[in-house]
Design a protein around this motif. Sequence first.
Motif, PDB file in Angstrom:
ATOM      1  N   LEU A 234      -8.552 -53.633  -6.404  1.00 32.37           N
ATOM      2  CA  LEU A 234      -9.602 -52.924  -5.676  1.00 32.37           C
ATOM      3  C   LEU A 234      -9.107 -52.467  -4.309  1.00 32.37           C
ATOM      4  O   LEU A 234      -9.395 -51.346  -3.870  1.00 32.37           O
ATOM      5  CB  LEU A 234     -10.822 -53.839  -5.484  1.00 32.37           C
ATOM      6  CG  LEU A 234     -11.684 -54.179  -6.700  1.00 32.37           C
ATOM      7  CD1 LEU A 234     -12.813 -55.113  -6.273  1.00 32.37           C
ATOM      8  CD2 LEU A 234     -12.256 -52.928  -7.356  1.00 32.37           C
ATOM      9  N   ALA A 235      -8.374 -53.342  -3.630  1.00 30.46           N
ATOM     10  CA  ALA A 235      -7.838 -52.989  -2.318  1.00 30.46           C
ATOM     11  C   ALA A 235      -6.920 -51.774  -2.419  1.00 30.46           C
ATOM     12  O   ALA A 235      -6.985 -50.852  -1.579  1.00 30.46           O
ATOM     13  CB  ALA A 235      -7.087 -54.178  -1.727  1.00 30.46           C
ATOM     14  N   LYS A 236      -6.097 -51.745  -3.446  1.00 34.23           N
ATOM     15  CA  LYS A 236      -5.200 -50.607  -3.647  1.00 34.23           C
ATOM     16  C   LYS A 236      -5.996 -49.325  -3.848  1.00 34.23           C
ATOM     17  O   LYS A 236      -5.649 -48.270  -3.307  1.00 34.23           O
ATOM     18  CB  LYS A 236      -4.290 -50.868  -4.851  1.00 34.23           C
ATOM     19  CG  LYS A 236      -3.243 -49.790  -5.082  1.00 34.23           C
ATOM     20  CD  LYS A 236      -2.326 -50.179  -6.232  1.00 34.23           C
ATOM     21  CE  LYS A 236      -1.256 -49.116  -6.459  1.00 34.23           C
ATOM     22  NZ  LYS A 236      -0.356 -49.493  -7.595  1.00 34.23           N
ATOM     23  N   GLU A 237      -7.082 -49.399  -4.623  1.00 36.25           N
ATOM     24  CA  GLU A 237      -7.921 -48.219  -4.851  1.00 36.25           C
ATOM     25  C   GLU A 237      -8.562 -47.731  -3.554  1.00 36.25           C
ATOM     26  O   GLU A 237      -8.838 -46.532  -3.405  1.00 36.25           O
ATOM     27  CB  GLU A 237      -9.004 -48.550  -5.877  1.00 36.25           C
ATOM     28  CG  GLU A 237      -8.458 -48.793  -7.281  1.00 36.25           C
ATOM     29  CD  GLU A 237      -9.528 -49.262  -8.251  1.00 36.25           C
ATOM     30  OE1 GLU A 237     -10.732 -49.207  -7.885  1.00 36.25           O
ATOM     31  OE2 GLU A 237      -9.179 -49.686  -9.368  1.00 36.25           O
ATOM     32  N   LEU A 238      -8.793 -48.660  -2.621  1.00 37.81           N
ATOM     33  CA  LEU A 238      -9.398 -48.309  -1.333  1.00 37.81           C
ATOM     34  C   LEU A 238      -8.346 -47.983  -0.278  1.00 37.81           C
ATOM     35  O   LEU A 238      -8.674 -47.798   0.895  1.00 37.81           O
ATOM     36  CB  LEU A 238     -10.271 -49.460  -0.843  1.00 37.81           C
ATOM     37  CG  LEU A 238     -11.534 -49.748  -1.658  1.00 37.81           C
ATOM     38  CD1 LEU A 238     -12.189 -51.052  -1.197  1.00 37.81           C
ATOM     39  CD2 LEU A 238     -12.520 -48.594  -1.573  1.00 37.81           C
ATOM     40  N   ASN A 239      -7.076 -47.936  -0.716  1.00 33.00           N
ATOM     41  CA  ASN A 239      -5.957 -47.661   0.201  1.00 33.00           C
ATOM     42  C   ASN A 239      -5.855 -48.689   1.320  1.00 33.00           C
ATOM     43  O   ASN A 239      -5.539 -48.371   2.469  1.00 33.00           O
ATOM     44  CB  ASN A 239      -6.074 -46.250   0.793  1.00 33.00           C
ATOM     45  CG  ASN A 239      -5.934 -45.158  -0.250  1.00 33.00           C
ATOM     46  OD1 ASN A 239      -5.047 -45.219  -1.107  1.00 33.00           O
ATOM     47  ND2 ASN A 239      -6.812 -44.172  -0.200  1.00 33.00           N
ATOM     48  N   VAL A 240      -6.133 -49.933   0.971  1.00 38.01           N
ATOM     49  CA  VAL A 240      -6.014 -51.044   1.903  1.00 38.01           C
ATOM     50  C   VAL A 240      -4.800 -51.879   1.511  1.00 38.01           C
ATOM     51  O   VAL A 240      -4.644 -52.256   0.346  1.00 38.01           O
ATOM     52  CB  VAL A 240      -7.282 -51.924   1.889  1.00 38.01           C
ATOM     53  CG1 VAL A 240      -7.089 -53.153   2.775  1.00 38.01           C
ATOM     54  CG2 VAL A 240      -8.492 -51.128   2.338  1.00 38.01           C
ATOM     55  N   SER A 241      -3.951 -52.179   2.467  1.00 32.96           N
ATOM     56  CA  SER A 241      -2.778 -52.996   2.204  1.00 32.96           C
ATOM     57  C   SER A 241      -3.192 -54.408   1.845  1.00 32.96           C
ATOM     58  O   SER A 241      -4.051 -55.010   2.495  1.00 32.96           O
ATOM     59  CB  SER A 241      -1.880 -53.019   3.444  1.00 32.96           C
ATOM     60  OG  SER A 241      -0.828 -53.963   3.287  1.00 32.96           O
ATOM     61  N   CYS A 242      -2.589 -54.961   0.792  1.00 32.81           N
ATOM     62  CA  CYS A 242      -2.839 -56.340   0.384  1.00 32.81           C
ATOM     63  C   CYS A 242      -1.501 -56.994   0.079  1.00 32.81           C
ATOM     64  O   CYS A 242      -0.778 -56.558  -0.821  1.00 32.81           O
ATOM     65  CB  CYS A 242      -3.757 -56.398  -0.833  1.00 32.81           C
ATOM     66  SG  CYS A 242      -4.270 -58.072  -1.278  1.00 32.81           S
ATOM     67  N   LYS A 288     -17.639 -56.347   2.549  1.00 38.78           N
ATOM     68  CA  LYS A 288     -18.663 -55.394   2.114  1.00 38.78           C
ATOM     69  C   LYS A 288     -18.035 -54.221   1.376  1.00 38.78           C
ATOM     70  O   LYS A 288     -18.548 -53.784   0.338  1.00 38.78           O
ATOM     71  CB  LYS A 288     -19.476 -54.891   3.300  1.00 38.78           C
ATOM     72  CG  LYS A 288     -20.654 -54.002   2.907  1.00 38.78           C
ATOM     73  CD  LYS A 288     -21.467 -53.569   4.101  1.00 38.78           C
ATOM     74  CE  LYS A 288     -22.748 -52.823   3.673  1.00 38.78           C
ATOM     75  NZ  LYS A 288     -22.494 -51.696   2.762  1.00 38.78           N
ATOM     76  N   ARG A 289     -16.940 -53.684   1.895  1.00 35.40           N
ATOM     77  CA  ARG A 289     -16.263 -52.567   1.223  1.00 35.40           C
ATOM     78  C   ARG A 289     -15.833 -52.959  -0.188  1.00 35.40           C
ATOM     79  O   ARG A 289     -16.044 -52.201  -1.145  1.00 35.40           O
ATOM     80  CB  ARG A 289     -15.037 -52.123   2.015  1.00 35.40           C
ATOM     81  CG  ARG A 289     -15.305 -51.356   3.285  1.00 35.40           C
ATOM     82  CD  ARG A 289     -13.994 -50.868   3.887  1.00 35.40           C
ATOM     83  NE  ARG A 289     -13.365 -49.848   3.045  1.00 35.40           N
ATOM     84  CZ  ARG A 289     -12.128 -49.392   3.234  1.00 35.40           C
ATOM     85  NH1 ARG A 289     -11.365 -49.907   4.193  1.00 35.40           N
ATOM     86  NH2 ARG A 289     -11.641 -48.450   2.434  1.00 35.40           N
ATOM     87  N   LEU A 290     -15.238 -54.123  -0.308  1.00 33.16           N
ATOM     88  CA  LEU A 290     -14.755 -54.572  -1.616  1.00 33.16           C
ATOM     89  C   LEU A 290     -15.902 -54.812  -2.581  1.00 33.16           C
ATOM     90  O   LEU A 290     -15.850 -54.392  -3.749  1.00 33.16           O
ATOM     91  CB  LEU A 290     -13.919 -55.837  -1.449  1.00 33.16           C
ATOM     92  CG  LEU A 290     -12.569 -55.678  -0.747  1.00 33.16           C
ATOM     93  CD1 LEU A 290     -11.999 -57.040  -0.362  1.00 33.16           C
ATOM     94  CD2 LEU A 290     -11.579 -54.911  -1.620  1.00 33.16           C
ATOM     95  N   LEU A 291     -16.951 -55.483  -2.116  1.00 31.53           N
ATOM     96  CA  LEU A 291     -18.094 -55.756  -2.989  1.00 31.53           C
ATOM     97  C   LEU A 291     -18.823 -54.477  -3.378  1.00 31.53           C
ATOM     98  O   LEU A 291     -19.251 -54.325  -4.532  1.00 31.53           O
ATOM     99  CB  LEU A 291     -19.059 -56.722  -2.300  1.00 31.53           C
ATOM    100  CG  LEU A 291     -18.704 -58.204  -2.375  1.00 31.53           C
ATOM    101  CD1 LEU A 291     -19.589 -59.013  -1.434  1.00 31.53           C
ATOM    102  CD2 LEU A 291     -18.816 -58.733  -3.799  1.00 31.53           C
ATOM    103  N   ASP A 292     -18.964 -53.549  -2.446  1.00 36.29           N
ATOM    104  CA  ASP A 292     -19.623 -52.282  -2.764  1.00 36.29           C
ATOM    105  C   ASP A 292     -18.827 -51.498  -3.810  1.00 36.29           C
ATOM    106  O   ASP A 292     -19.408 -50.924  -4.751  1.00 36.29           O
ATOM    107  CB  ASP A 292     -19.794 -51.434  -1.504  1.00 36.29           C
ATOM    108  CG  ASP A 292     -20.888 -51.946  -0.578  1.00 36.29           C
ATOM    109  OD1 ASP A 292     -21.654 -52.838  -1.000  1.00 36.29           O
ATOM    110  OD2 ASP A 292     -20.974 -51.462   0.564  1.00 36.29           O
ATOM    111  N   HIS A 293     -17.501 -51.483  -3.644  1.00 41.39           N
ATOM    112  CA  HIS A 293     -16.656 -50.756  -4.598  1.00 41.39           C
ATOM    113  C   HIS A 293     -16.716 -51.406  -5.974  1.00 41.39           C
ATOM    114  O   HIS A 293     -16.837 -50.720  -6.996  1.00 41.39           O
ATOM    115  CB  HIS A 293     -15.223 -50.725  -4.066  1.00 41.39           C
ATOM    116  CG  HIS A 293     -14.292 -49.872  -4.867  1.00 41.39           C
ATOM    117  ND1 HIS A 293     -14.614 -48.593  -5.282  1.00 41.39           N
ATOM    118  CD2 HIS A 293     -13.040 -50.111  -5.354  1.00 41.39           C
ATOM    119  CE1 HIS A 293     -13.604 -48.082  -5.975  1.00 41.39           C
ATOM    120  NE2 HIS A 293     -12.643 -48.989  -6.041  1.00 41.39           N
TER     121      HIS A 293
END
Length: 326
Positions: A234-242, A288-293
């Motif tokens: 999910l983080a990758k889809e949101l362009n967030v580094s994990c 919130k971003r992760l849960l919403d996505h």
Amino acid sequence: MKNGKLQNYIAYVDGQFVEQREAKISIYDSALMFGDMVFEMMRTFRHEHFLIGEHIERLYASMRYLKIPFPMAQDEMRKLYDETMERNAAFFDEKEEMRPLINVSRGVLPIYQDVYGHALRPNLIISVFPLRWTIGATYPNYVNGISMYVASQRAIPADLLEPKVKNRSRMHYQLANLEMREIGAHAWALLLDTDGFLAEGTGSNIFLVKDGKIFTPEGRNILRGITRRYVMDLAKELNVSCEEKNLNVYDLYQADEAFVTSTPYCIVPVTKINGVNIGSGKPGLMVKRLLDHWSQKVGVDIVGQVKYYSETGTQSSSNPFVELKR
């Protein structure tokens, strides 16, 4: 609510479909004698079985590692799983999600074979109960976050007992849970590995957020959760580094946010560690971003569903990992 009493649910046990109140295993089963059992617990979203393929694949990987001689192919296992769920479908209306469970033990120990008079074999159990039994009453955890405390019990490292195998030998988890009970019902356990790095909870994986980036412990001495992997995607889809890396308690103290992941709860914010606020001490924007996505992808308001279960009755507490509250 259609989900009835426990005895109404149907389970598959060692070749037969039975009411759960009639489900039994031998007192000489290796699961009872050694904790020698692997398992997977799943959940549904709108009655769709979430990541079931990944769960069954991990189940078979666990059996291979423990050398359980299980002859059934994965597609046959899936058919039995689907049939078990179909036999229980009438108990779940459109608002009730399923919490399926698969257990596989090595079976009765050979020295007791004469008691049974037949060739011994692994024991497969497939069952299901309402998701609300697990997540009901936990809505405040999403609103306020949870408090984690570092347990004196350490995670067992892979060179002693492989934690990547999802098995029923979980006394170290239970000892950590009992320690949390002494602190209070609000306390969730966080285990460190034997090098002092963050490992996992007693049924969850830990993440922290710093400067807009997500970090989680390396998958060396932990159960590599399927939800953990999904959140990383999910983080990758949101362009967030994990990033997976060695982390310590100091990193949690300096984090902007933290959260845990697990199959039934998806993502729960962590707002305190050892009684000290993490960041603002409130659930953060990354959670919130992760849960919403995630909610958008599965067509379910994840937090709204937990709120509904909390408001309409449940059998669980706000902390199911504390032994007497499970």
